[in-house]
Scaffold this motif. Structure first.
Motif, PDB file in Angstrom:
ATOM      1  N   LEU A  78     -35.711 -54.127  33.962  1.00  0.00           N
ATOM      2  CA  LEU A  78     -37.040 -54.691  33.699  1.00  0.00           C
ATOM      3  C   LEU A  78     -38.136 -53.933  34.447  1.00  0.00           C
ATOM      4  O   LEU A  78     -39.230 -53.737  33.915  1.00  0.00           O
ATOM      5  N   GLU A  79     -37.841 -53.502  35.656  1.00  0.00           N
ATOM      6  CA  GLU A  79     -38.824 -52.754  36.450  1.00  0.00           C
ATOM      7  C   GLU A  79     -39.130 -51.386  35.859  1.00  0.00           C
ATOM      8  O   GLU A  79     -40.238 -50.895  35.964  1.00  0.00           O
ATOM      9  N   LYS A  80     -38.135 -50.765  35.227  1.00  0.00           N
ATOM     10  CA  LYS A  80     -38.285 -49.381  34.769  1.00  0.00           C
ATOM     11  C   LYS A  80     -38.529 -49.235  33.268  1.00  0.00           C
ATOM     12  O   LYS A  80     -38.901 -48.166  32.808  1.00  0.00           O
ATOM     13  N   SER A  81     -38.306 -50.290  32.505  1.00  0.00           N
ATOM     14  CA  SER A  81     -38.412 -50.188  31.053  1.00  0.00           C
ATOM     15  C   SER A  81     -39.855 -49.970  30.608  1.00  0.00           C
ATOM     16  O   SER A  81     -40.779 -50.622  31.092  1.00  0.00           O
ATOM     17  N   ALA A  82     -40.026 -49.051  29.685  1.00  0.00           N
ATOM     18  CA  ALA A  82     -41.347 -48.799  29.115  1.00  0.00           C
ATOM     19  C   ALA A  82     -41.409 -49.294  27.677  1.00  0.00           C
ATOM     20  O   ALA A  82     -42.426 -49.148  27.015  1.00  0.00           O
ATOM     21  N   GLY A  83     -40.307 -49.866  27.190  1.00  0.00           N
ATOM     22  CA  GLY A  83     -40.253 -50.323  25.808  1.00  0.00           C
ATOM     23  C   GLY A  83     -40.958 -51.644  25.617  1.00  0.00           C
ATOM     24  O   GLY A  83     -41.240 -52.380  26.567  1.00  0.00           O
ATOM     25  N   LYS A  84     -41.267 -51.929  24.350  1.00  0.00           N
ATOM     26  CA  LYS A  84     -41.825 -53.230  23.974  1.00  0.00           C
ATOM     27  C   LYS A  84     -40.913 -53.805  22.902  1.00  0.00           C
ATOM     28  O   LYS A  84     -40.425 -53.088  22.037  1.00  0.00           O
ATOM     29  N   TYR A  85     -40.703 -55.098  22.962  1.00  0.00           N
ATOM     30  CA  TYR A  85     -39.762 -55.765  22.077  1.00  0.00           C
ATOM     31  C   TYR A  85     -40.437 -56.944  21.393  1.00  0.00           C
ATOM     32  O   TYR A  85     -41.286 -57.614  21.978  1.00  0.00           O
ATOM     33  N   ASP A  86     -39.997 -57.196  20.155  1.00  0.00           N
ATOM     34  CA  ASP A  86     -40.512 -58.340  19.408  1.00  0.00           C
ATOM     35  C   ASP A  86     -39.862 -59.641  19.872  1.00  0.00           C
ATOM     36  O   ASP A  86     -40.476 -60.702  19.801  1.00  0.00           O
ATOM     37  N   LEU A  87     -38.628 -59.534  20.338  1.00  0.00           N
ATOM     38  CA  LEU A  87     -37.919 -60.701  20.835  1.00  0.00           C
ATOM     39  C   LEU A  87     -37.051 -60.291  22.014  1.00  0.00           C
ATOM     40  O   LEU A  87     -36.332 -59.291  21.941  1.00  0.00           O
ATOM     41  N   ILE A  88     -37.177 -61.036  23.091  1.00  0.00           N
ATOM     42  CA  ILE A  88     -36.330 -60.822  24.266  1.00  0.00           C
ATOM     43  C   ILE A  88     -35.554 -62.111  24.496  1.00  0.00           C
ATOM     44  O   ILE A  88     -36.134 -63.199  24.534  1.00  0.00           O
ATOM     45  N   PHE A  89     -34.250 -61.964  24.616  1.00  0.00           N
ATOM     46  CA  PHE A  89     -33.372 -63.101  24.882  1.00  0.00           C
ATOM     47  C   PHE A  89     -32.659 -62.847  26.199  1.00  0.00           C
ATOM     48  O   PHE A  89     -32.111 -61.772  26.409  1.00  0.00           O
TER      49      PHE A  89
END
Length: 181
Positions: free
Chosen positions: A106-117
């Motif tokens: 979570l600290e390093k991710s640069a992605g964006k997601y439509d749904l996070i579970f």
């Protein structure tokens, strides 16, 4: 573990009796996906599955047509089981599997997601920080949804991005979005 809907509906996979993950119950999973299929076009979204465990949620999304699922799991045995199941189903192109710590991811991710579970262990000491980390690191798309599975001892209703709570027996799903509905 059983896939309850979509292309692979009814397929069973057994992680073994010594497996430490607690998969989302079929009852809770079925109700959650009944909600989601009426809100989201699953084959048009990108999904992040945190604390993958058995891979049950990842595989459910793929079975229902989602072609972009990232699954993060730290435990080697769990990771290997998910990897083998993904290969058995032939869905390697749809699943990006990451062996690693969710909090570091979570600290390093640069992605964006439509749904996070996220389905962390219910007794995880810093479980209550997950919603804030998701929004702090801006991991959701503007219309994205974050769903946190947890037990009855946690309440997220005072969180500014909290939108609703669904209860299915001992399984609770707190849902969050960029703004309140």
């Amino acid at each position: 573990m059983r896939i309850i809907g979509g292309e692979f509906k009814g397929r069973h996979f057994s992680p073994g009796s010594s497996f430490k993950a607690r998969p989302t119950t079929d009852f809770a999973k079925e109700n959650l996906f009944n909600i989601l299929i009426h809100r989201i076009d699953l084959d048009e979204i990108s999904v992040l599955d945190l604390f993958g465990g058995t891979g049950s949620i990842t595989l459910e999304f793929v079975s229902r047509g989602c072609g972009k699922v990232t699954c993060v799991e730290k435990n080697y045995r769990h990771f290997s089981f998910i990897q083998a199941t993904v290969k058995t189903l032939g869905v390697e192109k749809a699943v990006h599997l990451i062996k690693g710590d969710v909090f570091r991811f979570l600290e390093k991710s640069a992605g964006k997601y439509d749904l996070i579970f996220a389905d962390p262990p219910y007794a995880l000491p810093n479980l209550e920080t997950l919603p804030e980390l998701i929004f702090q690191h801006e991991l959701l798309t503007p219309d994205g949804i974050f769903i946190l599975e947890h037990g009855k001892t946690n309440s997220f209703e005072s969180h500014p991005q909290f939108s609703e709570l669904r209860k299915y027996g001992s399984v609770h799903f707190s849902m969050f979005s960029q703004g309140k509905d």
